[in-house]
Motif scaffolding. Structure first.
Motif, PDB file in Angstrom:
ATOM      1  N   CYS A 316      -3.987  -9.007  -1.972  1.00  0.00           N
ATOM      2  CA  CYS A 316      -3.506 -10.124  -1.151  1.00  0.00           C
ATOM      3  C   CYS A 316      -2.551  -9.654  -0.059  1.00  0.00           C
ATOM      4  CB  CYS A 316      -2.828 -11.158  -2.039  1.00  0.00           C
ATOM      5  SG  CYS A 316      -3.970 -12.028  -3.123  1.00  0.00           S
ATOM      6  N   LEU A 317      -1.682  -8.692  -0.368  1.00  0.00           N
ATOM      7  CA  LEU A 317      -0.782  -8.158   0.657  1.00  0.00           C
ATOM      8  C   LEU A 317      -1.566  -7.548   1.812  1.00  0.00           C
ATOM      9  CD1 LEU A 317       2.198  -6.420  -1.219  1.00  0.00           C
ATOM     10  CD2 LEU A 317       2.160  -8.633  -0.075  1.00  0.00           C
ATOM     11  N   LEU A 318      -2.644  -6.850   1.492  1.00  0.00           N
ATOM     12  CA  LEU A 318      -3.455  -6.232   2.553  1.00  0.00           C
ATOM     13  C   LEU A 318      -4.164  -7.300   3.394  1.00  0.00           C
ATOM     14  CD1 LEU A 318      -4.939  -3.213   0.568  1.00  0.00           C
ATOM     15  CD2 LEU A 318      -3.065  -3.184   2.227  1.00  0.00           C
ATOM     16  N   LEU A 319      -4.610  -8.375   2.763  1.00  0.00           N
ATOM     17  CA  LEU A 319      -5.213  -9.468   3.528  1.00  0.00           C
ATOM     18  C   LEU A 319      -4.176 -10.129   4.439  1.00  0.00           C
ATOM     19  CD1 LEU A 319      -7.568 -11.247   0.949  1.00  0.00           C
ATOM     20  CD2 LEU A 319      -8.238  -9.990   3.009  1.00  0.00           C
ATOM     21  N   LEU A 320      -2.963 -10.319   3.931  1.00  0.00           N
ATOM     22  CA  LEU A 320      -1.894 -10.895   4.751  1.00  0.00           C
ATOM     23  C   LEU A 320      -1.608 -10.007   5.964  1.00  0.00           C
ATOM     24  CD1 LEU A 320       0.722 -12.102   2.097  1.00  0.00           C
ATOM     25  CD2 LEU A 320      -0.841 -13.504   3.422  1.00  0.00           C
ATOM     26  N   ALA A 321      -1.670  -8.700   5.745  1.00  0.00           N
ATOM     27  CA  ALA A 321      -1.318  -7.774   6.808  1.00  0.00           C
ATOM     28  C   ALA A 321      -2.365  -7.737   7.912  1.00  0.00           C
ATOM     29  CB  ALA A 321      -1.120  -6.369   6.231  1.00  0.00           C
ATOM     30  N   TYR A 322      -3.642  -7.831   7.562  1.00  0.00           N
ATOM     31  CA  TYR A 322      -4.684  -7.521   8.538  1.00  0.00           C
ATOM     32  C   TYR A 322      -5.549  -8.713   8.962  1.00  0.00           C
ATOM     33  CZ  TYR A 322      -3.417  -2.703   7.720  1.00  0.00           C
ATOM     34  OH  TYR A 322      -2.714  -1.530   7.642  1.00  0.00           O
ATOM     35  N   SER A 323      -5.542  -9.800   8.212  1.00  0.00           N
ATOM     36  CA  SER A 323      -6.376 -10.932   8.590  1.00  0.00           C
ATOM     37  C   SER A 323      -5.649 -11.827   9.594  1.00  0.00           C
ATOM     38  CB  SER A 323      -6.758 -11.758   7.359  1.00  0.00           C
ATOM     39  OG  SER A 323      -7.510 -12.894   7.748  1.00  0.00           O
ATOM     40  N   ALA A 386       9.344  -2.994  10.141  1.00  0.00           N
ATOM     41  CA  ALA A 386       8.466  -3.704  11.072  1.00  0.00           C
ATOM     42  C   ALA A 386       8.983  -3.631  12.499  1.00  0.00           C
ATOM     43  CB  ALA A 386       8.312  -5.158  10.631  1.00  0.00           C
ATOM     44  N   ASN A 387      10.298  -3.450  12.665  1.00  0.00           N
ATOM     45  CA  ASN A 387      10.859  -3.286  14.007  1.00  0.00           C
ATOM     46  C   ASN A 387      10.281  -2.066  14.716  1.00  0.00           C
ATOM     47  OD1 ASN A 387      12.596  -5.344  14.814  1.00  0.00           O
ATOM     48  ND2 ASN A 387      14.291  -4.570  13.583  1.00  0.00           N
ATOM     49  N   TYR A 388       9.902  -1.051  13.937  1.00  0.00           N
ATOM     50  CA  TYR A 388       9.460   0.226  14.510  1.00  0.00           C
ATOM     51  C   TYR A 388       7.943   0.415  14.445  1.00  0.00           C
ATOM     52  CZ  TYR A 388      14.439   1.235  14.168  1.00  0.00           C
ATOM     53  OH  TYR A 388      15.808   1.176  14.296  1.00  0.00           O
ATOM     54  N   VAL A 389       7.319  -0.041  13.352  1.00  0.00           N
ATOM     55  CA  VAL A 389       5.894   0.253  13.179  1.00  0.00           C
ATOM     56  C   VAL A 389       5.036  -1.003  13.084  1.00  0.00           C
ATOM     57  CG1 VAL A 389       6.370   2.466  12.058  1.00  0.00           C
ATOM     58  CG2 VAL A 389       6.129   0.408  10.652  1.00  0.00           C
ATOM     59  N   GLY A 390       5.667  -2.177  13.088  1.00  0.00           N
ATOM     60  CA  GLY A 390       4.915  -3.420  13.019  1.00  0.00           C
ATOM     61  C   GLY A 390       4.782  -3.955  11.599  1.00  0.00           C
ATOM     62  N   CYS A 391       4.483  -5.242  11.506  1.00  0.00           N
ATOM     63  CA  CYS A 391       4.384  -5.900  10.203  1.00  0.00           C
ATOM     64  C   CYS A 391       3.218  -5.369   9.371  1.00  0.00           C
ATOM     65  CB  CYS A 391       4.237  -7.408  10.389  1.00  0.00           C
ATOM     66  SG  CYS A 391       5.683  -8.231  11.096  1.00  0.00           S
ATOM     67  N   GLN A 392       2.110  -5.042  10.011  1.00  0.00           N
ATOM     68  CA  GLN A 392       0.944  -4.573   9.259  1.00  0.00           C
ATOM     69  C   GLN A 392       1.247  -3.309   8.473  1.00  0.00           C
ATOM     70  OE1 GLN A 392      -2.199  -4.178  12.163  1.00  0.00           O
ATOM     71  NE2 GLN A 392      -2.954  -6.256  11.784  1.00  0.00           N
ATOM     72  N   THR A 393       1.859  -2.329   9.160  1.00  0.00           N
ATOM     73  CA  THR A 393       2.136  -1.047   8.505  1.00  0.00           C
ATOM     74  C   THR A 393       3.168  -1.211   7.405  1.00  0.00           C
ATOM     75  OG1 THR A 393       1.634   0.119  10.560  1.00  0.00           O
ATOM     76  CG2 THR A 393       2.864   1.327   8.891  1.00  0.00           C
ATOM     77  N   SER A 394       4.189  -2.015   7.653  1.00  0.00           N
ATOM     78  CA  SER A 394       5.233  -2.177   6.634  1.00  0.00           C
ATOM     79  C   SER A 394       4.683  -2.877   5.395  1.00  0.00           C
ATOM     80  CB  SER A 394       6.423  -2.950   7.207  1.00  0.00           C
ATOM     81  OG  SER A 394       6.042  -4.228   7.661  1.00  0.00           O
TER      82      SER A 394
END
Length: 418
Positions: A316-323, A386-394
């Motif tokens: 679910c975390l991965l879906l939140l990050a990328y969908s 997320a400030n540096y690499v974005g919400c998806q990566t974090s």
């Protein structure tokens, strides 16, 4: 005595179902009052998080909304748990309700005047968190005081169901009220919700409460109580492993709470009501997960349930990050709620059943510290990264750290109480 935490005896038929404690009218009244208070608190949390996105675009500051509420629990939770073993729990709870009511009123007042800056919002949320730190250990211990020992797991599940039922209704209701009335009235509504708990506490007959501790509450007594808790913890066969497993799950996996408002606004292009709808989906999943949990415990081992919950949560975390599709993210939030409950409730019950009555408040405070403090720390590091690499990566990093928790299951299995 409590039954061992084995896969076959975790809950016994003597429990009479998850609803058994509700047959006690005092427990039922307090459960309803706490539900109303949780509803107000969750609406308040939605309003605060969304309000922060209108004050700043910084992922760090938005993530710190969760940190500000939960950091006091991390710092003060264990001393507050010791106080709950040394002091009259009902009196502590009454003090906590008035404290939180006052903080919510101040927040409503400054928001109505348009004088609430990001720093001011975080400071008042921190004050609210102090009251929560005082409230939670005493509340969880008091509920157990009102039920027979065999009903403790059911009482824990009911407490979780009540919270997640509020989390089902509160976010959507909070988002709707923010759009319709503004954040200040939502903050004030939360202040009024604490009156329901005060009314419920005042109605508890003194005969149903345990006698107040005879020891006078002093710094020496508090220090001795904390040292006693540490001694019990290090000698325990089960507690250290449970606390370690729960700590990894909470700190690694809770970051989505902090960045979800940004994902809702920027990736999904939702309003405050849409953001509330995502949280409501999580709440619906949590309630369903809690309702099916007793049946699962009778079917498979506790650690199998926890492992399944971890795998679902990671997905679910991965879906939140990328969908970027609202329906997919809403579905992921619902399944995430199921997974969250399957992991957290089992850790909660394991901790409570491993502690005898004389140290119950202090051991519950460890759970509270890890649960609430984990949300605060997880939101802080996820927002900072997320400030540096974005919400998806974090979020992806958090997902893989949660997955690593599977390695701890064979090392620290949940099996027997101390």
């Amino acid at each position: 005595m409590f039954h061992p935490l084995s896969k076959d005896h975790f809950l016994t038929k003597a429990l009479g179902g998850v609803h058994a404690p509700l047959r006690n009218p005092i427990f039922r009244n307090l459960w309803i009052a706490n539900f109303l208070s949780n509803l107000g608190m969750i609406m308040h949390a939605v309003a605060a998080a969304w309000f922060m996105t209108s004050l700043t675009t910084s992922p760090l500051l938005v993530g710190l909304v969760q940190t500000a509420v939960n950091l006091p629990i991390l710092l003060l939770g264990i001393p507050c748990g010791a106080l709950s073993d040394l002091f009259d729990r009902r009196k502590l709870l009454i003090i906590a309700q008035w404290w939180m009511l006052s903080a919510a009123v101040l927040m409503a007042f400054f928001a109505a005047l348009g004088r609430l800056s990001p720093g001011g919002l975080l400071a008042l949320l921190f004050l609210l968190g102090i009251g929560t730190a005082l409230h939670l250990p005493s509340w969880m211990a008091l509920l157990q005081d009102l039920v027979i020992e065999e009903h403790v797991p059911a009482a824990v599940s009911l407490n979780s169901i009540g919270f997640n039922l509020a989390r089902t209704l509160g976010p959507a209701l909070g988002g709707f009220c923010v759009n319709l009335f503004g954040v200040s009235l939502v903050f004030f509504g939360n202040a009024l919700s604490y009156l329901a708990v005060l009314f419920g506490l005042w109605r508890i007959p003194a005969s149903l409460l345990p006698p107040p501790p005879s020891e006078k509450v002093t710094f020496k007594a508090l220090f001795h109580s904390l040292r006693e808790a540490w001694s019990f913890l290090v000698k325990s066969r089960q507690l250290p492993g449970v606390l370690l497993r729960m700590s990894l799950f909470m700190v690694a996996g809770s970051g989505f709470w902090g960045v979800l408002p940004l994902l809702a606004r920027d990736s999904l292009h939702l309003s405050a009501s849409g953001y509330g709808g995502l949280l409501s989906a999580f709440g619906i999943g949590s309630v369903l997960g809690a309702l099916f949990l007793p049946k699962l415990r009778d079917t498979i081992s506790i650690d199998a349930i926890v492992a399944t919950g971890i795998l679902l949560f990671v997905g679910c975390l991965l879906l939140l990050a990328y969908s970027q599709k609202v329906m997919v993210v809403s579905f992921a939030m619902g399944v995430c709620g199921v997974a969250w409950i399957w992991v957290i409730v089992n850790y909660n019950v394991a901790i409570q059943l491993s502690a005898p009555a004389w140290i119950k408040g202090r051991m519950i405070s460890l759970y509270v510290v890890i649960f609430q403090g984990g949300i605060g720390l997880g939101s802080a590091w996820t927002g900072w990264l997320a400030n540096y690499v974005g919400c998806q990566t974090s979020l992806t990093l958090g997902a893989f750290l949660v997955l690593a928790g599977l390695l701890l299951i064979p090392i620290f299995p949940l099996r027997e109480r101390n």
